[in-house]
Motif scaffolding. Structure first.
Motif, mmCIF file in Angstrom:
data_model
loop_
_atom_site.group_PDB
_atom_site.id
_atom_site.type_symbol
_atom_site.label_atom_id
_atom_site.label_comp_id
_atom_site.label_asym_id
_atom_site.label_seq_id
_atom_site.Cartn_x
_atom_site.Cartn_y
_atom_site.Cartn_z
ATOM 1 N N PHE A 15 0.843 -1.203 0.000
ATOM 2 C CA PHE A 15 0.000 0.000 0.000
ATOM 3 C C PHE A 15 0.868 1.239 0.000
ATOM 4 C CE2 PHE A 15 -2.424 -3.086 2.624
ATOM 5 C CZ PHE A 15 -3.427 -3.319 1.716
ATOM 6 N N PRO A 16 1.531 1.522 -1.092
ATOM 7 C CA PRO A 16 2.446 2.661 -1.062
ATOM 8 C C PRO A 16 1.700 3.979 -1.007
ATOM 9 C CG PRO A 16 2.330 1.714 -3.277
ATOM 10 C CD PRO A 16 1.426 0.892 -2.418
ATOM 11 N N LEU A 17 1.966 4.743 0.055
ATOM 12 C CA LEU A 17 1.346 6.058 0.175
ATOM 13 C C LEU A 17 2.352 7.164 -0.119
ATOM 14 C CD1 LEU A 17 -0.845 5.551 3.349
ATOM 15 C CD2 LEU A 17 -1.683 6.084 1.065
ATOM 16 N N GLY A 18 3.573 6.763 -0.407
ATOM 17 C CA GLY A 18 4.587 7.747 -0.752
ATOM 18 C C GLY A 18 5.165 8.427 0.479
ATOM 19 N N PRO A 19 6.149 9.295 0.251
ATOM 20 C CA PRO A 19 6.767 9.988 1.377
ATOM 21 C C PRO A 19 5.810 11.014 1.981
ATOM 22 C CG PRO A 19 7.657 10.791 -0.701
ATOM 23 C CD PRO A 19 6.724 9.686 -1.042
ATOM 24 N N VAL A 20 6.012 11.279 3.253
ATOM 25 C CA VAL A 20 5.166 12.260 3.939
ATOM 26 C C VAL A 20 5.713 13.654 3.683
ATOM 27 C CG1 VAL A 20 4.211 12.938 6.166
ATOM 28 C CG2 VAL A 20 4.856 10.573 5.749
ATOM 29 N N GLU A 21 4.846 14.543 3.241
ATOM 30 C CA GLU A 21 5.243 15.947 3.089
ATOM 31 C C GLU A 21 5.258 16.566 4.478
ATOM 32 O OE1 GLU A 21 6.112 17.401 0.307
ATOM 33 O OE2 GLU A 21 5.715 15.566 -0.844
ATOM 34 N N PRO A 22 6.420 17.035 4.935
ATOM 35 C CA PRO A 22 6.427 17.621 6.280
ATOM 36 C C PRO A 22 5.626 18.919 6.327
ATOM 37 C CG PRO A 22 8.614 17.741 5.261
ATOM 38 C CD PRO A 22 7.699 17.140 4.261
ATOM 39 N N ARG A 23 4.695 18.974 7.225
ATOM 40 C CA ARG A 23 3.932 20.210 7.416
ATOM 41 C C ARG A 23 4.083 20.628 8.863
ATOM 42 N NH1 ARG A 23 -1.944 20.007 4.726
ATOM 43 N NH2 ARG A 23 -1.733 18.076 3.571
ATOM 44 N N SER A 24 3.827 21.845 9.141
ATOM 45 C CA SER A 24 4.054 22.320 10.507
ATOM 46 C C SER A 24 2.839 22.075 11.387
ATOM 47 C CB SER A 24 4.386 23.812 10.494
ATOM 48 O OG SER A 24 3.344 24.503 9.853
ATOM 49 N N GLY A 25 3.120 21.526 12.556
ATOM 50 C CA GLY A 25 2.095 21.486 13.595
ATOM 51 C C GLY A 25 1.148 20.305 13.590
ATOM 52 N N GLY A 26 1.006 19.596 12.482
ATOM 53 C CA GLY A 26 0.016 18.528 12.451
ATOM 54 C C GLY A 26 0.594 17.185 12.860
ATOM 55 N N THR A 27 -0.292 16.210 13.013
ATOM 56 C CA THR A 27 0.113 14.839 13.278
ATOM 57 C C THR A 27 -0.365 13.980 12.123
ATOM 58 O OG1 THR A 27 -0.123 15.160 15.654
ATOM 59 C CG2 THR A 27 -0.154 12.881 14.851
ATOM 60 N N VAL A 28 0.583 13.292 11.494
ATOM 61 C CA VAL A 28 0.215 12.428 10.372
ATOM 62 C C VAL A 28 0.141 10.994 10.872
ATOM 63 C CG1 VAL A 28 0.873 11.609 8.071
ATOM 64 C CG2 VAL A 28 1.276 14.009 8.710
ATOM 65 N N ILE A 29 -0.980 10.350 10.611
ATOM 66 C CA ILE A 29 -1.120 8.940 11.000
ATOM 67 C C ILE A 29 -1.561 8.100 9.802
ATOM 68 C CG2 ILE A 29 -1.690 9.439 13.423
ATOM 69 C CD1 ILE A 29 -4.631 8.902 12.759
ATOM 70 N N ASP A 30 -1.112 6.862 9.788
ATOM 71 C CA ASP A 30 -1.584 5.892 8.796
ATOM 72 C C ASP A 30 -2.492 4.897 9.512
ATOM 73 O OD1 ASP A 30 -0.044 7.088 6.895
ATOM 74 O OD2 ASP A 30 1.437 5.470 6.732
ATOM 75 N N GLN B 273 -10.954 -7.242 1.682
ATOM 76 C CA GLN B 273 -10.786 -5.807 1.507
ATOM 77 C C GLN B 273 -9.757 -5.314 2.511
ATOM 78 O OE1 GLN B 273 -12.977 -2.726 0.267
ATOM 79 N NE2 GLN B 273 -12.488 -4.032 -1.463
ATOM 80 N N ALA B 274 -8.798 -4.573 2.015
ATOM 81 C CA ALA B 274 -7.787 -4.040 2.916
ATOM 82 C C ALA B 274 -7.272 -2.741 2.342
ATOM 83 C CB ALA B 274 -6.638 -5.025 3.068
ATOM 84 N N GLY B 275 -6.760 -1.912 3.215
ATOM 85 C CA GLY B 275 -6.249 -0.659 2.701
ATOM 86 C C GLY B 275 -5.606 0.166 3.777
ATOM 87 N N ARG B 276 -5.121 1.312 3.357
ATOM 88 C CA ARG B 276 -4.421 2.184 4.283
ATOM 89 C C ARG B 276 -4.809 3.618 3.942
ATOM 90 N NH1 ARG B 276 1.563 0.717 5.181
ATOM 91 N NH2 ARG B 276 0.571 -0.567 6.727
ATOM 92 N N THR B 277 -5.085 4.378 4.974
ATOM 93 C CA THR B 277 -5.440 5.783 4.792
ATOM 94 C C THR B 277 -4.484 6.634 5.592
ATOM 95 O OG1 THR B 277 -7.756 5.125 4.679
ATOM 96 C CG2 THR B 277 -7.319 7.460 4.992
ATOM 97 N N ARG B 278 -3.966 7.661 4.977
ATOM 98 C CA ARG B 278 -3.083 8.585 5.701
ATOM 99 C C ARG B 278 -3.863 9.858 6.017
ATOM 100 N NH1 ARG B 278 2.711 9.047 3.460
ATOM 101 N NH2 ARG B 278 2.785 7.143 4.685
ATOM 102 N N LEU B 279 -3.909 10.179 7.313
ATOM 103 C CA LEU B 279 -4.677 11.332 7.769
ATOM 104 C C LEU B 279 -3.777 12.342 8.447
ATOM 105 C CD1 LEU B 279 -7.682 9.554 9.542
ATOM 106 C CD2 LEU B 279 -7.539 10.277 7.154
ATOM 107 N N GLU B 280 -4.167 13.572 8.402
ATOM 108 C CA GLU B 280 -3.491 14.584 9.217
ATOM 109 C C GLU B 280 -4.488 15.145 10.215
ATOM 110 O OE1 GLU B 280 -0.211 17.954 8.560
ATOM 111 O OE2 GLU B 280 -2.094 18.323 7.505
ATOM 112 N N LEU B 281 -4.071 15.104 11.485
ATOM 113 C CA LEU B 281 -4.889 15.667 12.554
ATOM 114 C C LEU B 281 -4.230 16.956 13.015
ATOM 115 C CD1 LEU B 281 -5.232 12.371 14.671
ATOM 116 C CD2 LEU B 281 -6.609 13.089 12.706
ATOM 117 N N PRO B 282 -5.012 17.957 13.376
ATOM 118 C CA PRO B 282 -4.391 19.193 13.854
ATOM 119 C C PRO B 282 -3.739 18.973 15.227
ATOM 120 C CG PRO B 282 -6.796 19.335 13.972
ATOM 121 C CD PRO B 282 -6.475 18.030 13.319
ATOM 122 N N GLY B 283 -2.626 19.640 15.466
ATOM 123 C CA GLY B 283 -1.965 19.528 16.774
ATOM 124 C C GLY B 283 -0.879 18.466 16.787
ATOM 125 N N SER B 284 -0.097 18.468 17.867
ATOM 126 C CA SER B 284 1.032 17.539 17.990
ATOM 127 C C SER B 284 0.523 16.133 18.296
ATOM 128 C CB SER B 284 1.927 18.007 19.141
ATOM 129 O OG SER B 284 1.215 17.846 20.360
#
Ligand SMILES: Nc1ncnc2c1ncn2[C@@H]1O[C@H](COP(=O)(O)OP(=O)(O)O)[C@@H](O)[C@H]1O
Ligand SMILES: [Mg+2]
Length: 337
Positions: free
Chosen positions: A251-266, A304-315
């Motif tokens: 499930f390649p989601l590619g590299p994470v683009e660094p953004r300020s302040g958020g939390t990225v989760i898969d 069925q299987a998969g992966r979702t990458r989300l960004e949540l506000p905050g650390s």
């Protein structure tokens, strides 16, 4: 009361297999203590970069390369312990197909399919019956008199498969069998492998450098690196294993683009968790503005299987409760940043 315990049968078993090439002072350890179990009826993928030891692995399974140490058991026979005569006989239960087909250009399609049977001393009537059946099975019933030069790549690989099946093997080994084919032909050959697996109950071990191949037909996979097994397991288990590299490659989601302040989760979904409204629930329960950065959903081994990458506000610290909540729903959550 007696309790019957199934010891868990295996069709191909490697235990602590090591293989060196070259002399002691300048040697390559192509396989380094490799142990593997392939269950009967499985389609088992071996992936890894060029030079990882994949071809050496497959060549030791039919003893084209003899390991320096370790044992190889195929269909309950320890190939490493067999005398030459019995090894030749045991090899007949192992069929193999190749990237470049390896057909004899001077022989017809039927002649190629029957070659091994001729060598084994099977009579011409029986050979002809067998090759006709198999050529029908692989969809080449009308090409038996053609020569390899008159066939497309996909047809040549079908001949390769027919030849491999002629001795009624219980195991099919495939070394990059679709790597020389275009995507559409690849799909049709993989479909054929799947059909043979299902209809003949043949166990398949295939080598590939393409995750697409694994995704489309394998039940289990192993990742080889520098001759070592890095990961191995059923795909359905691997995709719900934290940090699995095979799962990431599936499930390649590619590299994470660094953004300020958020939390990225898969979040990895599989089986029963795939169709739950996780994101809307997350934003409702925790009052979060969730951004979707990427998503892949696939059918893996019928699930069925998969992966979702989300960004949540905050650390990450500020999202502890939301992440714990997701994990309590049996979702695999990895914090990426
Ligand atoms: N016959 C051989 N002689 C010497 N070195 C070999 C031989 N076959 C393979 N190797 C070496 O063993 C390692 C694994 O090769 P191989 O099994 O072909 O990898 P892969 O199929 O994953 O690309 C490589 O370093 C390769 O150069
Ligand atoms: Mg190779």
């Amino acid at each position: 009361m007696t309790f019957h315990h199934d010891p868990g049968k295996t069709m191909i078993q490697l235990q602590h297999v090591t293989k060196f090439f070259g002399r002691a002072d300048n040697s390559v350890r192509a396989l380094d203590n490799v142990s593997l179990d392939v269950a009967p009826g499985e389609i088992f993928g071996v992936v890894g970069q060029s030079g990882a030891g994949k071809s050496t692995l497959i060549r030791t399974i039919n003893m084209l390369e003899r390991p320096d140490s370790g044992s190889i058991v195929v269909a309950d026979r320890d190939l490493t312990a067999l005398p030459v005569g019995q090894l030749r006989e045991a090899r007949r239960s192992i069929g193999m197909i190749f990237q470049h087909f390896n057909l004899l250009s001077s022989r017809t399609v039927r002649g190629n399919v029957e070659l091994g049977l001729e060598i084994a001393g099977v009579g011409s009537k029986e050979r002809s019956k067998r090759s006709s059946e198999i050529l029908d099975l692989v969809g080449l019933g009308d090409k038996s008199g053609s020569y390899p030069s008159q066939l497309s790549g996909g047809q040549k690989q079908r001949v390769g498969i027919a030849r491999a099946l002629a001795s009624k093997p219980s195991v099919l080994l495939s070394d990059e069998a679709t790597s020389a084919l275009d995507p559409e032909t690849t799909r049709s050959i993989l479909q054929l492998v799947k059909t043979i697996n299902a209809e003949l109950g043949l166990t398949v071990l295939l080598i590939t450098h393409e995750m697409e191949v694994v995704k489309s037909i394998c039940n289990s996979a192993t990742l080889l690196e520098n001759g070592r097994v890095v990961e191995t397991g059923k795909l359905v288990d691997l995709i719900s294993t934290t940090g699995s590299r095979l799962a990431r490659d599936l499930f390649p989601l590619g590299p994470v683009e660094p953004r300020s302040g958020g939390t990225v989760i898969d979040i990895t979904f599989s089986g029963g968790t795939a169709d739950r409204p996780v994101i809307s629930q997350l934003s409702r329960t925790h009052g979060l503005d969730v951004s979707i950065l990427g998503a892949v959903i696939e059918t893996i081994d019928g699930n069925q299987a998969g992966r979702t990458r989300l960004e949540l506000p905050g650390s990450p610290g500020e999202n502890d409760a939301a992440i714990a909540d997701l994990r309590s729903q049996n979702l695999l959550v990895e914090v990426v940043t």
